[in-house]
Design a protein around this motif. Sequence first.
Motif, PDB file in Angstrom:
ATOM      1  N   GLU A 126      18.953 -59.929  15.212  1.00  0.00           N
ATOM      2  CA  GLU A 126      19.309 -60.906  14.191  1.00  0.00           C
ATOM      3  C   GLU A 126      20.823 -60.930  14.028  1.00  0.00           C
ATOM      4  N   ARG A 127      21.396 -62.122  13.927  1.00  0.00           N
ATOM      5  CA  ARG A 127      22.849 -62.204  13.865  1.00  0.00           C
ATOM      6  C   ARG A 127      23.389 -61.418  12.665  1.00  0.00           C
ATOM      7  N   GLN A 128      22.711 -61.528  11.514  1.00  0.00           N
ATOM      8  CA  GLN A 128      23.216 -60.856  10.328  1.00  0.00           C
ATOM      9  C   GLN A 128      23.213 -59.333  10.538  1.00  0.00           C
ATOM     10  N   ASP A 129      22.148 -58.823  11.169  1.00  0.00           N
ATOM     11  CA  ASP A 129      22.107 -57.385  11.468  1.00  0.00           C
ATOM     12  C   ASP A 129      23.260 -56.994  12.387  1.00  0.00           C
ATOM     13  N   LEU A 130      23.522 -57.860  13.383  1.00  0.00           N
ATOM     14  CA  LEU A 130      24.590 -57.556  14.340  1.00  0.00           C
ATOM     15  C   LEU A 130      25.945 -57.539  13.642  1.00  0.00           C
ATOM     16  N   VAL A 131      26.142 -58.479  12.708  1.00  0.00           N
ATOM     17  CA  VAL A 131      27.400 -58.508  11.965  1.00  0.00           C
ATOM     18  C   VAL A 131      27.551 -57.222  11.159  1.00  0.00           C
ATOM     19  N   ASP A 132      26.449 -56.812  10.498  1.00  0.00           N
ATOM     20  CA  ASP A 132      26.500 -55.569   9.709  1.00  0.00           C
ATOM     21  C   ASP A 132      26.835 -54.380  10.609  1.00  0.00           C
ATOM     22  N   ARG A 133      26.181 -54.352  11.776  1.00  0.00           N
ATOM     23  CA  ARG A 133      26.418 -53.251  12.697  1.00  0.00           C
ATOM     24  C   ARG A 133      27.877 -53.231  13.166  1.00  0.00           C
ATOM     25  N   ALA A 134      28.397 -54.431  13.455  1.00  0.00           N
ATOM     26  CA  ALA A 134      29.793 -54.520  13.904  1.00  0.00           C
ATOM     27  C   ALA A 134      30.727 -54.018  12.803  1.00  0.00           C
ATOM     28  N   ARG A 135      30.461 -54.423  11.571  1.00  0.00           N
ATOM     29  CA  ARG A 135      31.322 -54.015  10.456  1.00  0.00           C
ATOM     30  C   ARG A 135      31.274 -52.504  10.281  1.00  0.00           C
ATOM     31  N   GLN A 136      30.063 -51.949  10.472  1.00  0.00           N
ATOM     32  CA  GLN A 136      29.912 -50.507  10.337  1.00  0.00           C
ATOM     33  C   GLN A 136      30.770 -49.775  11.379  1.00  0.00           C
ATOM     34  N   ARG A 137      30.735 -50.293  12.635  1.00  0.00           N
ATOM     35  CA  ARG A 137      31.546 -49.665  13.677  1.00  0.00           C
ATOM     36  C   ARG A 137      33.032 -49.767  13.343  1.00  0.00           C
ATOM     37  N   LEU A 138      33.443 -50.921  12.825  1.00  0.00           N
ATOM     38  CA  LEU A 138      34.860 -51.082  12.467  1.00  0.00           C
ATOM     39  C   LEU A 138      35.237 -50.116  11.345  1.00  0.00           C
ATOM     40  N   ARG A 139      34.290 -49.887  10.432  1.00  0.00           N
ATOM     41  CA  ARG A 139      34.561 -49.008   9.301  1.00  0.00           C
ATOM     42  C   ARG A 139      34.618 -47.553   9.752  1.00  0.00           C
ATOM     43  N   GLU A 140      33.644 -47.175  10.598  1.00  0.00           N
ATOM     44  CA  GLU A 140      33.543 -45.767  10.972  1.00  0.00           C
ATOM     45  C   GLU A 140      34.609 -45.345  11.981  1.00  0.00           C
ATOM     46  N   ARG A 141      34.956 -46.285  12.887  1.00  0.00           N
ATOM     47  CA  ARG A 141      35.924 -45.907  13.927  1.00  0.00           C
ATOM     48  C   ARG A 141      37.037 -46.942  14.010  1.00  0.00           C
ATOM     49  N   PRO A 142      37.825 -47.038  12.928  1.00  0.00           N
ATOM     50  CA  PRO A 142      38.858 -48.088  12.874  1.00  0.00           C
ATOM     51  C   PRO A 142      39.902 -47.950  13.975  1.00  0.00           C
ATOM     52  N   ASP A 143      40.083 -46.734  14.506  1.00  0.00           N
ATOM     53  CA  ASP A 143      41.121 -46.553  15.520  1.00  0.00           C
ATOM     54  C   ASP A 143      40.695 -47.076  16.882  1.00  0.00           C
ATOM     55  N   ASP A 144      39.375 -47.226  17.059  1.00  0.00           N
ATOM     56  CA  ASP A 144      38.893 -47.631  18.381  1.00  0.00           C
ATOM     57  C   ASP A 144      38.851 -49.138  18.567  1.00  0.00           C
ATOM     58  N   TYR A 145      39.020 -49.873  17.477  1.00  0.00           N
ATOM     59  CA  TYR A 145      38.860 -51.335  17.582  1.00  0.00           C
ATOM     60  C   TYR A 145      40.004 -52.046  16.900  1.00  0.00           C
ATOM     61  N   VAL A 146      40.255 -53.280  17.339  1.00  0.00           N
ATOM     62  CA  VAL A 146      41.082 -54.151  16.501  1.00  0.00           C
ATOM     63  C   VAL A 146      40.155 -54.699  15.413  1.00  0.00           C
ATOM     64  N   ASP A 147      40.722 -54.947  14.252  1.00  0.00           N
ATOM     65  CA  ASP A 147      39.889 -55.310  13.104  1.00  0.00           C
ATOM     66  C   ASP A 147      39.525 -56.791  13.136  1.00  0.00           C
ATOM     67  N   HIS A 148      38.656 -57.116  14.055  1.00  0.00           N
ATOM     68  CA  HIS A 148      38.306 -58.531  14.254  1.00  0.00           C
ATOM     69  C   HIS A 148      36.957 -58.598  14.961  1.00  0.00           C
ATOM     70  N   ILE A 149      36.032 -59.348  14.404  1.00  0.00           N
ATOM     71  CA  ILE A 149      34.780 -59.623  15.107  1.00  0.00           C
ATOM     72  C   ILE A 149      34.893 -61.035  15.655  1.00  0.00           C
ATOM     73  N   TYR A 150      35.109 -61.135  16.978  1.00  0.00           N
ATOM     74  CA  TYR A 150      35.277 -62.468  17.568  1.00  0.00           C
ATOM     75  C   TYR A 150      33.914 -63.144  17.599  1.00  0.00           C
ATOM     76  N   GLY A 151      33.839 -64.299  16.969  1.00  0.00           N
ATOM     77  CA  GLY A 151      32.561 -65.012  16.898  1.00  0.00           C
ATOM     78  C   GLY A 151      32.023 -65.064  15.481  1.00  0.00           C
ATOM     79  N   LEU A 152      32.593 -64.233  14.603  1.00  0.00           N
ATOM     80  CA  LEU A 152      32.132 -64.255  13.212  1.00  0.00           C
ATOM     81  C   LEU A 152      32.565 -65.551  12.540  1.00  0.00           C
TER      82      LEU A 152
END
Lengths: 267, 541
Positions: free
Chosen positions: A147-173
């Motif tokens: 589900e797209r909403q679940d995927l968005v939540d999951r993406a946000r969680q990854r950004l929150r938990e490992r901010p150093d590993d990602y740029v703070d942007h979900i492309y497609g959101l």
Amino acid sequence: MTRGLLIDLARCRGCGSCVTACREINRLPLDAPAERLDARTWTFLDHRAGLTVKRQCMHCLDPACASVCPVGAMHRSPDGPVVYDETLCMGCRYCMIACPFGVPRYEWDSREPRVRKCILCWEQRVRNGEKPACAAVCPAGAIAFGERQDLVDRARQRLRERPDDYVDHIYGLREAGGTSVLYLSPVPFAALGFPRVQEDRRYPGMTWAILEKMPAGWTVSGALLVGLWWLTGRREVMARVERGELSVDEAMQLAPPLAGGAGREEE
Amino acid sequence: MMKLVRLFGRLTLWKLVLGLLLIAGAYAAAVRFTQGLGAATNLSDAYPWGLWIGFDVLVGVGVAAGGFVIAATVHVFHMERYAAIARPALLTAFLGYLMVILAVLFDLGRPTRIWHPLVFWNPRSVMFLIGWCEMLYAIVLALEFSPLLFEKLGWTRPLRAVRKLMGPLVILGVILSVTHQSSLGSLYVIAPDKLHPLWYSGMLPVLFLVSAVAAGLAMTMFESCMSSRAFGRRLEGDLLRGLARAVVVVQAVYLVLRANDLLYRGALHYAFEATPEAVLFWGEIGLGSALPMVLLASRRVRYSNSGLFFAATLTVMGFIVHRLNVAVTGMAGWTGASYFPSVLEMTVTVSLVALGVALFGLAGRWLPVFPPAREERVPAWMIRRRPAAGGPFLTRPALFGLWVMVAVGAVGVAATGGLPALGGGRDAAEVAVAAAGGEESPRPVSADGELTLPPPWLFPAGEESPGPVRFDHRDHVDAGELGCRRCHPGLFLFTRSGAPAEGEIDADRAHDGDLCAACHDGETAFNTYDDCTLCHVDSDD
């Protein structure tokens, strides 16, 4: 009920299983080079800035390609995937002009050409409750389907938990008003060749803003033109009656709706 | 043989040329319809629309605008002296629409499905609306044109019926035509990222309509000049001067709208950059809109037949350049690829024009297209100075002016490098840029909405090098993390062109020294020896 993909470029190891799986399920030639999207390559791995970037259709929530298709061959299924009915398509290729991500490809060498692009395995798998082939085979867990909403939540969680590993942007959101395919990346998306598109703006709305005014425009201009036609015509007939070129009876014969006024004034 | 002579008249050089073009067109059609678009055209995934859409459709529909403008002038606004040029204008529009339908058949991937929009509806699509307008207006034009046929055949009853309906019919035609002309501009409103900012605008439908009115009027003037020569008729000087004044007003409106739009969107600065787009923009605006407007505003030019002809030709040429700029030039930056039509595409286009001209000639010969000669309104001052407003239009000054235009155009196109297919000898570096440019824009792109970056730069391959190095600022800049100061001016000098200063970079300093390797050390970014292909573009690619 919009389902889509979350592609995590930090997890991708570049093995290429997704590319092969895509070709198998869609019966595309397995041996063609996969360096760019084309009629026989619906996804490929783009090498950019040391990463491998899976390219494919973004499956917009409000797809430009579907809105511009004059015959409705391209359309969004209720589940999210943007799919294509090749029996309707007449080959105007407006979808290729309209897609902000530049995804649809054409079978230029065919005499009965079709538009080709990823349909998120809608026909073969997603419709039957299965994952798309690429998501099913990815060994690195880089392609998540759900589900797209679940995927968005999951993406946000990854950004929150490992901010150093990602740029703070979900492309497609927010891109093009939101897409069903989402990306996370350790490198800025501009550096990976992701096209800059309008955010929070659905493309079909741009032309619809014009189209929806058309009926009002037709009514107003129609009324205006009929009015002018009546007015100038009446003036012309009256001038001719005044010059003595026409009698009132002849004027009535010539154009009854015009001469109504002319006749009265003569009397 | 005698029959043929009766139908077509004596064989002349022009008729021979037309005939040969039609034969070439038939051959091109055979190739297109037996071997497909890929074999016949230079269209590609990067350029799904080319000459046939840009010229045959966008220009073909545009120059047919004279039909609805003149018809409205005569039948809706009752300015009846213009009736003398209404029929030729109508014929031009009708043939224009027929040629557009033929061109669409060539361009559609599945031409046998051209009827699909009638059955399968998508009212959200501009293309759907265009399909319906195209069909309905072609029918209206046929009806508006039918009196000529009825007169020829002597069918009085249908003739009276159509005449009675003419007013409402023309009004319907105006509405359909205005919708059609503006919708061709609306097509591109959905491509804000792709179309170059010199041409993209939310106002495109209005701009397309206004420019089509100017071009349609100019086309009527052009066609009048040509017919007067071909059919040995006197030029309708007073009417053409009326059209000329209208062109001045419409062009002025167009230029104000255009300037306003560019200012409002903050895109005017693109016109002052040394890019091919800017050259073509000025060609279109300066030579194709402003110059003919200024010329026609002068009474001396309006009262000279060659002046009228020259200015009308300029207007039509400017219109053609505008439509091609929207369809082809304006898309070049986004796709990064180049497009030049194949010989076959050009053959189809030229032979469709030839077919239109041939049909116009036949209709002019066999139908009452041209009314009997009439008294021309000539102002008193003119009667005193010159005996008649006649005389040829293709005079030496007009021809000279046209040749200068063609020469300037050729130099302009050559300077923009827009003719790779003709040039043949592009050097390897350019080819590599074009190839490597796959999906990237050579046009400056804002990385964060404010920053304007130089285009990608290609360093030529030295000895023992695996290939030229492609450097793109966009891979190296992002808002916040990597700013200008990281590299400039400490590592690299700022330069005006965006290319490195002479002798600034060599292979050793790039790989091991203090330049690229300053960041590409395996920690900050990948090491310069990690993977050659990350920087060295394969020159075969």
